[in-house]
Design a protein around this motif. Structure first.
Motif, PDB file in Angstrom:
ATOM      1  N   HIS A   8       0.848  -1.189   0.000  1.00 56.70           N
ATOM      2  CA  HIS A   8       0.000   0.000   0.000  1.00 56.70           C
ATOM      3  C   HIS A   8       0.887   1.243   0.000  1.00 56.70           C
ATOM      4  CE1 HIS A   8      -3.766  -2.199   0.835  1.00 56.70           C
ATOM      5  NE2 HIS A   8      -2.942  -3.042   1.436  1.00 56.70           N
ATOM      6  N   TYR A   9       0.636   2.137  -0.954  1.00 62.45           N
ATOM      7  CA  TYR A   9       1.420   3.370  -1.095  1.00 62.45           C
ATOM      8  C   TYR A   9       0.552   4.546  -0.650  1.00 62.45           C
ATOM      9  CZ  TYR A   9       4.421   0.521  -4.071  1.00 62.45           C
ATOM     10  OH  TYR A   9       5.253  -0.445  -4.549  1.00 62.45           O
ATOM     11  N   THR A  10       1.153   5.468   0.115  1.00 60.90           N
ATOM     12  CA  THR A  10       0.455   6.665   0.564  1.00 60.90           C
ATOM     13  C   THR A  10       1.380   7.861   0.371  1.00 60.90           C
ATOM     14  OG1 THR A  10      -0.645   5.348   2.262  1.00 60.90           O
ATOM     15  CG2 THR A  10      -0.767   7.735   2.490  1.00 60.90           C
ATOM     16  N   PRO A  11       0.943   8.869  -0.396  1.00 56.70           N
ATOM     17  CA  PRO A  11       1.786  10.063  -0.547  1.00 56.70           C
ATOM     18  C   PRO A  11       1.851  10.820   0.779  1.00 56.70           C
ATOM     19  CG  PRO A  11      -0.311  10.361  -1.699  1.00 56.70           C
ATOM     20  CD  PRO A  11      -0.296   8.962  -1.163  1.00 56.70           C
ATOM     21  N   ASP A  12       3.035  11.344   1.086  1.00 58.22           N
ATOM     22  CA  ASP A  12       3.245  12.092   2.318  1.00 58.22           C
ATOM     23  C   ASP A  12       4.141  13.278   1.973  1.00 58.22           C
ATOM     24  OD1 ASP A  12       3.364  12.900   4.941  1.00 58.22           O
ATOM     25  OD2 ASP A  12       4.792  11.361   5.555  1.00 58.22           O
ATOM     26  N   GLY A  13       3.527  14.346   1.460  1.00 59.15           N
ATOM     27  CA  GLY A  13       4.310  15.481   0.954  1.00 59.15           C
ATOM     28  C   GLY A  13       5.032  15.044  -0.312  1.00 59.15           C
TER      29      GLY A  13
END
Length: 140
Positions: A8-13
């Motif tokens: 699972h990929y989540t953008p963080d800035g």
């Protein structure tokens, strides 16, 4: 067949968080950019299933969607790294000035000589008839 490993990929800035789940384990990581996050995910998958023979089934998800991840990943991989030249002149700049500025920025190129029409081809100048050589009088 073993259960697939989910990533699972989540953008963080500007960074991306990666959560790899499978084989009863959950590992997390971070990386700058989606391409680096995909590489980090591969490393974490190897940690979860290092000795698994054959092909591992890994599902990469962005917002729970494999197609969305694939689209984002391919867009990142195919993105241009160099900015394009502007097509339009900058504000307040005339097209002529923009062309002059572009020409000054580019190195000079030599153009190949243009072929001449037959009427323009120079013909060799006619030489005057050769003068007869007369023997020089040797002194008297």
């Amino acid at each position: 067949m073993a259960d697939p490993i989910e990533v699972h990929y989540t953008p963080d800035g500007d960074d991306w968080s990666v959560v790899v789940m499978g084989r009863g384990q959950t590992l997390t990581g971070r990386a700058p950019g989606l391409i680096a996050a995909r590489d980090r995910a591969d490393q974490l998958v190897e940690t979860i299933a290092p000795d698994e023979p054959g092909h591992k089934t890994v599902v990469h998800l962005l917002d729970g969607d494999a197609v969305e991840f694939t689209t984002a990943y391919l867009t990142a991989r195919l993105a241009k790294t160099e900015p394009d030249k502007p097509d339009a002149p900058a504000a307040g700049e005339t097209p002529e000035k923009a062309a002059t500025t572009e020409a000054a920025a580019e190195p000079a190129r030599e153009e190949p000589p243009k072929p001449r029409a037959e009427s323009e081809v120079a013909t060799p100048a006619r030489q005057p008839a050769e003068a007869k050589e007369e023997p020089a009088n040797s002194g008297s």
